[in-house]
Design an enzyme around this catalytic site. Structure first.
Site, mmCIF file in Angstrom:
data_model
loop_
_atom_site.group_PDB
_atom_site.id
_atom_site.type_symbol
_atom_site.label_atom_id
_atom_site.label_comp_id
_atom_site.label_asym_id
_atom_site.label_seq_id
_atom_site.Cartn_x
_atom_site.Cartn_y
_atom_site.Cartn_z
ATOM 1 C CG LEU A 276 9.668 -8.554 5.498
ATOM 2 C CD1 LEU A 276 8.756 -9.770 5.693
ATOM 3 C CD2 LEU A 276 9.654 -7.686 6.749
ATOM 4 C CB SER B 270 -0.971 -0.003 1.185
ATOM 5 O OG SER B 270 -0.281 0.095 2.409
ATOM 6 C CG ASN B 271 3.700 2.629 2.991
ATOM 7 O OD1 ASN B 271 3.500 3.812 3.242
ATOM 8 N ND2 ASN B 271 3.573 1.679 3.901
ATOM 9 C CD GLU C 5 3.668 2.896 7.656
ATOM 10 O OE1 GLU C 5 4.228 2.409 6.658
ATOM 11 O OE2 GLU C 5 3.326 2.208 8.627
ATOM 12 C CG ASN D 288 12.918 0.802 6.189
ATOM 13 O OD1 ASN D 288 12.016 0.339 5.474
ATOM 14 N ND2 ASN D 288 13.112 0.387 7.432
ATOM 15 C CG ASP E 184 14.275 -1.322 12.196
ATOM 16 O OD1 ASP E 184 13.884 -1.064 11.045
ATOM 17 O OD2 ASP E 184 13.846 -2.263 12.872
ATOM 18 C CG HIS F 110 10.480 0.700 12.136
ATOM 19 N ND1 HIS F 110 10.646 -0.634 11.823
ATOM 20 C CD2 HIS F 110 10.186 0.749 13.454
ATOM 21 C CE1 HIS F 110 10.469 -1.348 12.924
ATOM 22 N NE2 HIS F 110 10.197 -0.548 13.925
HETATM 23 C C1 GRF Z 1 4.335 -0.680 6.760
HETATM 24 O O1 GRF Z 1 3.711 -0.591 7.992
HETATM 25 C C2 GRF Z 1 5.770 -0.262 6.840
HETATM 26 O O2 GRF Z 1 5.997 0.711 7.807
HETATM 27 C C3 GRF Z 1 6.440 -1.532 7.258
HETATM 28 O O3 GRF Z 1 5.757 -2.545 6.559
HETATM 29 C C4 GRF Z 1 4.427 -2.117 6.270
HETATM 30 C C5 GRF Z 1 4.229 -2.270 4.791
HETATM 31 O O4 GRF Z 1 2.884 -2.093 4.401
HETATM 32 N N1 GRF Z 1 7.873 -1.443 7.063
HETATM 33 P P1 GRF Z 1 2.503 -2.051 2.865
HETATM 34 O O5 GRF Z 1 3.053 -3.331 2.217
HETATM 35 O O6 GRF Z 1 3.123 -0.827 2.271
HETATM 36 O O7 GRF Z 1 1.011 -2.022 2.832
#
Ligand code: GRF
Length: 190
Positions: free
Chosen positions: A85, A13-14, A174, A102, A145, A104
């Site tokens: 990841l 989604s980001n 985010e 990144n 991190d 977090h």
């Molecule tokens: C987000 O909460 C981001 O902060 C974390 O992983 C999640 C990813 O969400 N690192 P999406 O795949 O962007 O929906």
């Protein structure tokens, strides 16, 4: 125009909010989405958004010449991790100094490091009865991190909030602040 690659392992989604933010911006565009998981939802989003995507499993990701060749092929200037990841290898940090960021979903240095990903973070925050949480955007170094912090945004937690509710609150933030922070960085120049 800066060319951005987004690395993501999950739903993306980001990735989508960043891609849409820069559409027609004239400043940057998301030119590539890379995932280490072939079943990741982010790959469907890439198709829907018309953005090229590539899958690199862990061994391919750790193969310097393989990955750098892909990034060169798409002329990538800047790398955005969004729910990715795998640990970023040293060769990539050397190739993109201060050009990998990144996000977090917590206020680092709290709730970072080993095991602190996904819902685990928000469960720990709720369990510890924190009154606030938020997000951290940081440069990436060779440890999870720990890179220099670029921006943080906080939000309050109600005593009745579940970990899932906190996760939703933070994710919404985010989607707003990650694209804006990337834009600010790019406007300053790489
Ligand atoms: C987000 O909460 C981001 O902060 C974390 O992983 C999640 C990813 O969400 N690192 P999406 O795949 O962007 O929906």
């Amino acid at each position: 125009m800066y060319k951005i690659a987004i690395f993501a392992s999950g739903g993306g989604s980001n990735a989508e909010s960043i891609a849409k933010h820069f559409e027609d911006s004239g400043l940057a565009s998301v030119s590539l989405i890379l995932s280490n998981k072939k079943e990741a939802g982010v790959l469907d989003r890439a198709d829907r958004l018309g953005i090229p995507s590539v899958v690199c499993i862990k061994s391919e990701f750790q193969n310097e010449s393989h990955l750098l060749r892909i990034l060169k092929q798409y002329d990538i200037d800047f790398i955005v991790l969004a729910g990715f990841l795998l640990l970023i290898p040293e060769y990539l940090i050397r190739a993109y100094p201060n050009k990998i960021v990144n996000i977090h979903p917590a206020l680092l240095p709290k709730y970072g490091g080993k095991g602190m990903y996904g819902i685990n973070i928000h469960k720990a925050v709720v369990q510890n009865k924190e009154k606030e949480t938020g997000l951290t955007i940081h440069f990436v170094n060779e440890r999870y991190d720990e890179g220099t912090i670029i921006a943080q945004k906080s939000c309050s937690i109600e005593p009745s909030d579940s970990a899932e509710e906190v996760a939703t609150k933070v994710l919404q933030m985010e989607h707003k602040y990650y694209p804006e922070t990337i834009e600010n960085l790019l406007r300053k120049g790489l």
